[in-house]
Design a protein around this motif. Structure first.
Motif, short mmCIF file in Angstrom:
data_model
loop_
_atom_site.label_atom_id
_atom_site.label_comp_id
_atom_site.label_asym_id
_atom_site.label_seq_id
_atom_site.Cartn_x
_atom_site.Cartn_y
_atom_site.Cartn_z
N VAL A 36 0.84 -1.21 0.00
CA VAL A 36 0.00 0.00 0.00
C VAL A 36 0.87 1.25 0.00
O VAL A 36 0.64 2.19 -0.79
CB VAL A 36 -0.95 0.00 1.22
CG1 VAL A 36 -1.73 1.31 1.29
CG2 VAL A 36 -1.90 -1.19 1.14
N LEU A 37 1.90 1.29 0.85
CA LEU A 37 2.75 2.48 0.96
C LEU A 37 3.49 2.77 -0.34
O LEU A 37 3.58 3.93 -0.76
CB LEU A 37 3.76 2.29 2.11
CG LEU A 37 3.18 2.23 3.53
CD1 LEU A 37 4.29 1.96 4.53
CD2 LEU A 37 2.46 3.53 3.86
N VAL A 38 4.00 1.74 -0.98
CA VAL A 38 4.77 1.93 -2.22
C VAL A 38 3.86 2.44 -3.34
O VAL A 38 4.28 3.27 -4.16
CB VAL A 38 5.46 0.62 -2.63
CG1 VAL A 38 6.02 0.71 -4.05
CG2 VAL A 38 6.59 0.29 -1.67
N ASN A 39 2.62 1.96 -3.39
CA ASN A 39 1.73 2.32 -4.49
C ASN A 39 1.00 3.64 -4.30
O ASN A 39 0.42 4.16 -5.27
CB ASN A 39 0.69 1.21 -4.70
CG ASN A 39 1.24 0.05 -5.51
OD1 ASN A 39 1.46 0.16 -6.71
ND2 ASN A 39 1.48 -1.08 -4.83
N ILE A 40 1.02 4.21 -3.09
CA ILE A 40 0.32 5.48 -2.85
C ILE A 40 0.79 6.60 -3.79
O ILE A 40 -0.04 7.29 -4.41
CB ILE A 40 0.45 5.90 -1.37
CG1 ILE A 40 -0.49 5.04 -0.49
CG2 ILE A 40 0.11 7.38 -1.18
CD1 ILE A 40 -0.33 5.28 1.00
#
Length: 324
Positions: free
Chosen positions: A98-102
């Motif tokens: 989730v963090l990488v794709n934000i």
């Protein structure tokens, strides 16, 4: 009173009167039917796209937890970055995904559209939940099988999510954005991003892991192409010939294919020559290309033929009347 302001007040008053008149008018069946049809189309497409995304999420989760994650393998793109960070930190893969794709999803709202970004947010959130809560079985410890089949299931998931109108790997969004800013293609940008990821993987993990990661990436990329483009590759063929009528009859009667004939004008010839030409356009599969060329040569060996790959199509007689 300012004349512009007076005009503005008159326009507002007129619009209110028109709105009241519209409310008083009875709604007819003819007015309702197109709206109902549009709702049915939107609903059927939404259901189909949701099914694609759900299948994609489960497939990608299986590729990650059944093959790549337990054996400390990585891949390209945002998924590869997530796996790399998970290997060098103590964070859970579901959180890292989730963090990488934000950042990519924020970029997607500006580059592609809000609807696409929202569907991608849902898809990535579902993938994070699947990875966190579903206990996928570990299939094998053979490194070659892990790299190939891990890439296959991950690519299957990415491709199905794309068929559903979303992404579960946001680097494609970054590639689209940078390709518009730089004199590079989307493929070039993706290649550069993955070279950086694999280089970091070779330094942090090992060169062997990075080499297997390249195999995983290639397997995933080919699977995505297969899922998105389909089994058959379509070719658009443009035919310019003096015997256009004979070729048209051959296509429609012998090969049983629909074709389009449009008017063109040649640019080469002596002064006074007639430059008007009839141009034929037809779409076939790559497997049928050899027979088409044979039949054209029977009619006119000097015919000028242009062929290009068609990524997608809808309607027509492509599948209803196959070559025999």
């Amino acid at each position: 009173m300012n004349p512009l302001f007076s005009k503005f007040l008159i326009d507002v008053a007129r619009k209110r009167i028109e709105a009241k008149q519209l409310k008083k008018q009875p709604v007819t069946r003819i007015q309702i039917e197109p709206v109902l049809n549009n709702i049915k189309v939107e609903l059927s497409h939404a259901i189909r796209e949701s099914i694609f995304i759900i299948i994609g999420v489960f497939s990608a989760g299986f590729g990650l937890k059944g093959f790549l994650l337990p054996n400390h393998f990585i891949d390209g793109g945002a998924t590869g970055i997530s796996l790399l960070l998970q290997n060098i930190t103590s964070l859970s893969l579901s959180i890292v995904l989730v963090l990488v794709n934000i950042p990519f999803l924020i970029l997607a709202t500006q580059t592609i559209g809000k609807k696409f970004a929202m569907k991608s947010i849902v898809a990535i959130a579902l993938l994070a939940l699947a990875v966190h809560f579903i206990d996928y079985p570990i299939i094998t410890e053979d490194k070659l099988l892990i790299s190939i089949f891990g890439g296959f299931f991950l690519g299957l998931g990415i491709g199905m999510a794309m068929r559903g109108g979303s992404v579960i790997d946001g680097t494609e969004v970054l590639a689209i954005y940078l390709s518009r800013k730089l004199s590079l293609t989307i493929g070039d940008v993706l290649l550069l991003i993955n070279i950086i990821i694999f280089s970091i993987g070779a330094y942090v993990l090992s060169i062997e892991t990075a080499l297997y990661a390249i195999l995983t990436y290639l397997a995933a990329a080919k699977t995505v192409d297969f899922i998105v483009d389909g089994v058959e590759e379509y070719i658009g063929v443009t035919i310019i010939s003096k015997e256009y009528e004979a070729i048209r009859i051959m296509l429609t009667e012998k090969l049983r294919r629909a074709c389009t004939v449009y008017a063109g004008k040649g640019g080469f010839g002596k002064p006074g020559d007639k430059f008007d030409k009839e141009i034929i356009y037809i779409i076939i599969t790559r497997l049928e290309l050899a027979r088409l060329q044979t039949e054209i040569d029977k009619v006119d060996k000097k015919a000028f033929i242009i062929m290009n790959v068609v990524k997608d199509l809808k309607g027509g007689m492509i599948k209803r009347k196959p070559l025999k």
